[in-house]
Write a protein that holds these residues in place. Structure first.
Motif, PDB file in Angstrom:
ATOM      1  N   LEU A 216      32.180  24.556  49.600  1.00 58.19           N
ATOM      2  CA  LEU A 216      32.248  24.047  50.402  1.00 58.19           C
ATOM      3  C   LEU A 216      33.164  22.740  49.700  1.00 58.19           C
ATOM      4  O   LEU A 216      33.221  22.411  48.646  1.00 58.19           O
ATOM      5  N   ARG A 217      34.010  22.048  51.093  1.00 58.21           N
ATOM      6  CA  ARG A 217      35.063  21.358  50.687  1.00 58.21           C
ATOM      7  C   ARG A 217      34.724  19.876  50.714  1.00 58.21           C
ATOM      8  O   ARG A 217      34.116  19.966  52.440  1.00 58.21           O
ATOM      9  N   ASP A 218      34.340  19.175  50.494  1.00 56.34           N
ATOM     10  CA  ASP A 218      34.512  17.522  51.041  1.00 56.34           C
ATOM     11  C   ASP A 218      36.366  16.659  51.354  1.00 56.34           C
ATOM     12  O   ASP A 218      37.023  17.201  51.143  1.00 56.34           O
ATOM     13  N   HIS A 356      21.123  29.620  52.695  1.00 53.45           N
ATOM     14  CA  HIS A 356      21.939  29.192  51.356  1.00 53.45           C
ATOM     15  C   HIS A 356      20.594  29.926  50.062  1.00 53.45           C
ATOM     16  O   HIS A 356      20.866  30.860  49.476  1.00 53.45           O
ATOM     17  N   VAL A 360      21.847  32.106  47.320  1.00 47.52           N
ATOM     18  CA  VAL A 360      21.673  31.739  45.728  1.00 47.52           C
ATOM     19  C   VAL A 360      21.107  32.844  44.887  1.00 47.52           C
ATOM     20  O   VAL A 360      21.355  32.559  43.602  1.00 47.52           O
ATOM     21  N   SER A 378      30.335  25.308  44.505  1.00 43.38           N
ATOM     22  CA  SER A 378      29.523  25.537  45.544  1.00 43.38           C
ATOM     23  C   SER A 378      29.145  26.106  46.863  1.00 43.38           C
ATOM     24  O   SER A 378      30.823  26.682  46.771  1.00 43.38           O
ATOM     25  N   PHE A 379      28.522  26.827  47.621  1.00 48.10           N
ATOM     26  CA  PHE A 379      28.739  27.489  48.504  1.00 48.10           C
ATOM     27  C   PHE A 379      27.717  26.877  49.186  1.00 48.10           C
ATOM     28  O   PHE A 379      26.667  26.615  49.224  1.00 48.10           O
ATOM     29  N   PHE A 380      27.925  27.704  50.716  1.00 45.24           N
ATOM     30  CA  PHE A 380      26.565  27.926  51.504  1.00 45.24           C
ATOM     31  C   PHE A 380      25.744  29.213  52.256  1.00 45.24           C
ATOM     32  O   PHE A 380      24.613  29.291  51.170  1.00 45.24           O
TER      33      PHE A 380
END
Lengths: 446, 523
Positions: A216-218, A356, A360, A378-380
């Motif tokens: 995930l990227r901001d 998610h 996880v 991080s990931f979805f």
């Protein structure tokens, strides 16, 4: 032939009414010596049973996603589709209708397009959405061309987290159009310095989140710097389900958002047909490609819908059009919008949470067993693992035991020195048994 | 008259029903349907999902804040919403759909069934190729049929629609010109005035400049108009055959030869290939590239505007430049070439194209066979000519009395001084239960009406259509203008205000502003 209503007697009567004695008289403008005297050398007509047998045999050679523990993603995802969706899209009036050029008898199509545009705008956090593109990748190509029209520049910067097929589509189109592309190196752990690539010559920056490796990227800082330099931020996603849980691109300053909508309502279909989602800020509306559906009234003042702003399009503007596109992905749009109407925000969020949580859970199992390293901060619902040995060989070994373990990065990026990486997806369809089978198969393959 | 329940079957006054509006706005089976956002609720879902596992989130700082703003519908509500919407649509299964240039032929449901087999509809484009050998075999078989019908060298399956196929073909041409070192000089593409708008748009998209070829009074492109435009600057000509007037380009071979002699390529717009399948092979006419609209010629459903599929067949001169991916054979095993090296010009789309459409198109081809495909083309041409012949005395043809291919073109000369326009005729057809023909295209015919019945219509269906068109023609000529100018009267909507839609675009639903308390009190 079951599909052809004319009888030979009909044909004779009709030829007589036309005033010719042979069908070939109607082909008189074609070169006589090129007109074929008999059918081409291919098999002749077959019954339904025979066709089912032939195509059924081909289908039976393939391993379907529902028949195995299935963890393959990287741009297309196995999700559950409610039975209602496929029933409704096969309604004759939807399936066998055309582009709504006669709006008085196409309000069904037009209304769902309008509803779809509203849903996509809400989902992406953008002002306006079009009536869809062919798919996410071609949408990305069109978004880059649109950014060039808006900025009157012609250099696109592509993140190293952008799906490699999308990179190739943008590169091919840009190369042909004479535009410049700066594609950053594959960026497995989302640490690239995109900001350094942005200057006053750049038209747009294309960044995917979740990226092809699942990170995930901001995008906020990228948007800020892009805007400071007069460039646009194009945000891309390939997993529409993620928008139920993660921050939408519109909230991070994106100017154009393109994504693959397959995950909602549409099956895997070996890669197509899919549905491209395309949204933008209001101020760029008139530079958008593709069809738009708008609200209006009829002669009695009743609300109705029409295709609008077609002065951007090829059938009016010809060589000056914003795009050569002449279609959208109508029936896939319908599947998307029905599924999303059934989900609503409550259902979407819930399914996204399950995606998610399942991912996880698998990550925790892999970490507990220490069979591979997980590279994502991080990931979805998708992450990248590093295995000992050749990832493509590992995936083949897992497949031999009946587990579809993911996508070896080398399949997408051969020769990039990433031969030990696997992208692993987990959705709401995966069970605890599937995950246990994954771990066993991976252990066995290493 | 009383029915078997003792009730009168004749209303008191025959026309009373037509006069008063209903309280609901509904008209029996014709139901008004609100927008999804007006009936859905944010806390409703039509999907039951088990609670997710409790895990420690790994979303990092990326979780969505706030509501999405999407209502949900329970399953019965959703079913009714979309069934009601469907009932506002006209489809091929509803009636004759003579939309010229769009080929609205029957969509066999066998094809839907085949595309939905789990082994085709439920396979992932990136799962190991060892687990999708049947899918690759299907792509090869489809290619074999397309090449046999066209007598061409290679086929690029991946383009997603007709216009995407045009783009693919023109990219192959551009790549071939680059390989010859002539990129800087060969920059012009010739496009006839009668071409689909996608042709000039496609050429311009990849940097060609477009030079129009004038249309002749007979609706065809003439070699004398092409030759003066040819030179070392010409990359290609884009010619539609059969053309948009529904005519076979009778000088096509001479044009192909002249373009080749001048060092250019011949792109054929194959939108109307359905007229000639099994009758003429484009490869025999000098074509270098042609897209095939699977959704037209091979009847994959139009679906309200897509998805389509636009594979491109290529000549020997262009085959090497085909985009990835493509299927090759490696001994017993089929493989996919997914990365461009050598001369391939690149990639048109993610993954492998419209597999769902390949399966449907192959199912259509196998069902028809070589003989049935040829018969379908002949019947399509026969049906169009039958309509043309039966309407020739009441409507006008721009290029005189001569055979057409799969569609019959009329102009509006026959409406002169009637006060009725082409658009009015189209709208009056809606009231009669027909989808209108294509109107105002091609631009070379004034007030064009392009009628394509396809091979799917029986003679009885054509006769009824012809009788209706004759009735309308007589009505227009005797001055029954209101029948036309206000039409449609009986559709779910009357004519829609397109100017208003474009002037202040409303492209999504927005919640109505809440009513102010003061205003509420006043009510």
């Amino acid at each position: 032939m079951r599909y052809l209503p004319l009888t030979d007697a009909d044909r004779q009567a009709m030829l007589a009414r036309i005033g010719v004695d042979h069908i070939d008289a109607l082909f008189a403008d074609a070169p006589r010596d090129k007109l074929l005297a008999k059918p081409v050398d291919l098999p002749h007509a077959r019954s339904e049973i025979e066709v089912e047998r032939i195509i059924g045999r081909m289908a039976a050679q393939n391993v379907s996603a529902s028949s195995a523990p299935f963890f393959v993603g990287a741009g297309a995802y196995k999700h559950h589709i409610p039975a209602t969706v496929d029933h409704l899209i096969q309604r004759s009036e939807f399936l066998t209708s055309y582009t709504p050029y006669q709006p008085e008898i196409a309000q069904g199509t037009l209304q769902y397009l309008f509803e779809f545009q509203t849903q996509v705008a809400a989902l992406t956090g953008m002002d306006v959405a079009n009536a869809s593109m062919y798919d996410g990748s071609t949408g990305a190509g069109e978004a880059v061309l649109m950014a060039h029209r808006v900025t009157r520049r012609n250099k696109a910067v592509l993140s190293g987290g952008l799906h490699p097929h999308y990179v190739d589509v943008v590169k091919t189109l840009s190369h042909m159009a004479g535009d410049e592309v700066v594609a950053l190196r594959p960026d497995v752990s989302a640490t690239e310095d995109i900001l350094a690539a942005i200057d006053d010559s750049v038209s747009c920056v294309v960044v995917q989140t979740p990226d092809v490796f699942g990170n995930l990227r901001d995008l906020s800082a990228i948007a800020e710097k892009a805007h400071k330099h007069g460039a646009l931020l194009i945000a891309v996603f390939t997993e529409a389900m993620s928008l139920g849980l993660v921050a939408p691109p519109g909230a991070m300053g994106a100017d154009i958002v393109v994504g693959e909508g397959q995950s909602i309502g549409n099956g895997l279909n070996f890669g197509g047909p899919y549905v491209g989602l395309f949204a933008a800020n209001q101020k760029y509306l008139r530079q958008m490609p593709g069809r738009l559906c708008g609200q209006t009234v009829d002669a009695e003042g009743k609300r109705g819908f029409v295709l609008t702003l077609s002065t951007r399009e090829q059938h009016i503007r010809r060589e000056k059009a914003t795009s050569n596109i002449c279609t959208n992905s109508g029936l896939c749009v319908l599947a998307f919008t029905i599924h999303l109407s059934l989900l609503g925000q409550t259902g979407l969020k819930r399914i996204a949470e399950t995606n998610h949580a399942n991912a996880v859970a698998l990550a925790e199992m892999i970490e507990a067993e220490k069979i591979a390293g997980i590279l994502n901060e991080s990931f979805f619902n998708e992450f990248t693992i590093r295995v000992k040995g050749n990832a493509a060989a590992v995936i083949e070994k897992m497949a031999a035991t009946g587990v579809m373990g993911g996508v070896p990065v080398s399949r997408l990026l051969p020769g990039a020195g990433l031969d030990d990486l696997i992208v692993v997806a987990n959705t709401e369809v995966n069970t605890d048994e599937d995950r246990a089978a994954f771990v066993d198969a991976l252990k066995g393959a290493l | 008259m009383l029915n078997n329940q003792g009730r009168p079957t004749q209303p008191a006054a025959n026309d009373a029903g037509a006069m008063h509006a209903t309280f609901t706005g509904n008209r029996a089976l014709m139901q008004e349907e609100p927008l999804l956002f007006e009936i859905g609720r944010a806390d409703v879902s039509g999907v039951d999902a088990p609670a997710p596992k409790a895990v420690a989130s790994r979303l990092g700082a990326h979780a969505r804040q706030g509501e999405i703003g999407l209502p949900g519908l329970s399953e019965p509500e959703a079913m009714r919403h979309y069934v009601r919407l469907s009932q506002k649509n006209y489809g091929i299964d509803t009636g004759l759909f003579p939309l010229g240039s769009c080929t609205m032929k029957h969509n066999p449901r066998l094809n839907e069934k085949m595309a939905r087999l789990p082994g085709l509809g439920d396979i992932h484009p990136l799962q190991p190729v060892s687990t999708v050998q049947g899918a690759l075999a299907l792509m090869q078989e489809l290619s074999r049929w397309l090449l046999a019908f066209t007598n061409m060298e290679a086929v690029a399956l991946s383009p997603k629609a007709g216009a995407h196929g045009e783009l693919c073909g023109m990219m192959a041409i551009k790549a071939a010109i680059a390989a010859r070192g002539e990129s800087a000089t060969r920059t012009v593409v010739l496009v006839p005035d009668s071409a689909h708008g996608t042709n000039p748009a496609t050429a311009a998209l990849i940097g060609f400049s477009v030079k129009p070829v004038p249309a002749r009074a007979d609706g065809r492109v003439h070699i004398e108009d092409v030759t003066p435009l040819l030179g070392p600057d010409v990359a290609a000509i884009m010619l539609t055959n059969p053309n948009t007037c529904g005519l076979f380009e009778s000088q096509i071979q001479d044009i192909a030869d002249a373009v080749h002699a001048a060092g250019g390529y011949f792109y054929c717009d194959g939108a109307n290939f359905n007229a000639i399948v099994g009758k003429i092979r484009p490869g025999d006419l000098g074509v270098d590239a042609m897209h095939i609209n699977l959704h037209k010629t091979f009847s994959t459903p139009h679906g309200g505007g897509g998805p389509g599929a636009g594979p491109v067949v290529l000549s020997k001169r262009l085959a090497a430049y085909a985009p990835v991916p493509f299927v090759t054979r490696d001994g017993e095993r089929l493989t996919l070439v997914e990365h461009a090296d050598g001369e391939s010009f690149g990639r048109m789309t993610a993954f492998h194209g419209q597999m769902g459409m390949y399966a449907r198109a192959l199912s259509y081809m196998l069902s028809h066979g070589a003989d049935g495909c040829r018969q379908a083309s002949e019947d399509a041409v026969l049906n169009a000519n039958y309509i043309r012949a039966c309407l020739a005395d009441v409507m006008s043809q721009p290029f005189g009395e001569r055979p057409c291919m799969h569609e019959a073109l009329f102009d509006d000369h026959w409406l002169k001084d009637t006060g009725v326009t082409t658009l009015d005729v189209a709208k009056a057809m809606i009231d009669e239960g027909y989808h209108p023909m294509t109107i105002y295209f091609p631009l070379v015919a004034h007030g064009a009406m392009l009628i394509e019945p396809t091979e799917s219509e029986s003679k009885a269906s054509l006769d009824l259509f012809i009788a209706t068109m004759r009735d309308l023609a007589f009505a227009a000529k005797r001055g029954d203008v209101e029948r036309f100018s206000g039409a449609p009267y009986h559709a779910p909507r009357r004519r829609l205000d397109e100017t208003r839609a474009a002037r202040a675009p409303v492209l999504k639903w927005t919640a109505p502003a809440p009513i102010e308390p003061a205003q509420k009190a006043a009510e």
